[in-house]
Design a protein around this motif. Structure first.
Motif: not given
Length: 123
Positions: A29-37, A47-67
């Motif tokens: 599992f660990s070499p893969y970046a993962m996302g939610w759609f 696209f809703v959110a994504a996390v890099s393989w290490s968990g160190g980088n996170l990305y969000y759709l603007d409308s879900v940021k903070g929630r």
């Protein structure tokens, strides 16, 4: 091959919370970046959110940021999406996906998909 199985969807009132899980099996599992759609009826997969393989980088759709908060536990081969302050417009089928690419925002960048879990938010 990576097999992905989502769980945790359901019916919730506006303002409520849900926690989605995505369990992975097969290849490591660990070499893969993962996302939610998510995909609502009659709309494209979004696209809703994504996390890099290490968990160190996170990305969000603007409308879900903070929630919404995405996280992963590589020891458990599991990714999560904590969804708070849910709104009716969050209603959709939510999918988890895996990619080895460093591009996260398009569904075309992902190689493996789960079957989806329904999230319904009532007003």
């Amino acid at each position: 091959q990576v097999q992905l199985v989502e769980s945790g969807g359901g019916l919730v009132q506006a303002g409520g919370s849900l926690r989605l899980s995505c369990a992975a099996s097969g290849r490591t599992f660990s070499p893969y970046a993962m996302g939610w759609f998510r995909q609502a009826p009659g709309k494209e997969r979004e696209f809703v959110a994504a996390v890099s393989w290490s968990g160190g980088n996170l990305y969000y759709l603007d409308s879900v940021k903070g929630r919404f908060t995405i996280s992963r536990d590589n020891a458990k081969n599991t990714m999560y999406l904590q969804m708070n302050s849910l709104k009716p417009e969050d209603t959709a089928v939510y999918y988890c996906a895996a990619t080895k690419r460093a591009r996260y925002f398009s569904p075309l960048e992902y190689d493996y998909w789960g079957q989806g879990t329904q999230v319904t938010v009532s007003s």
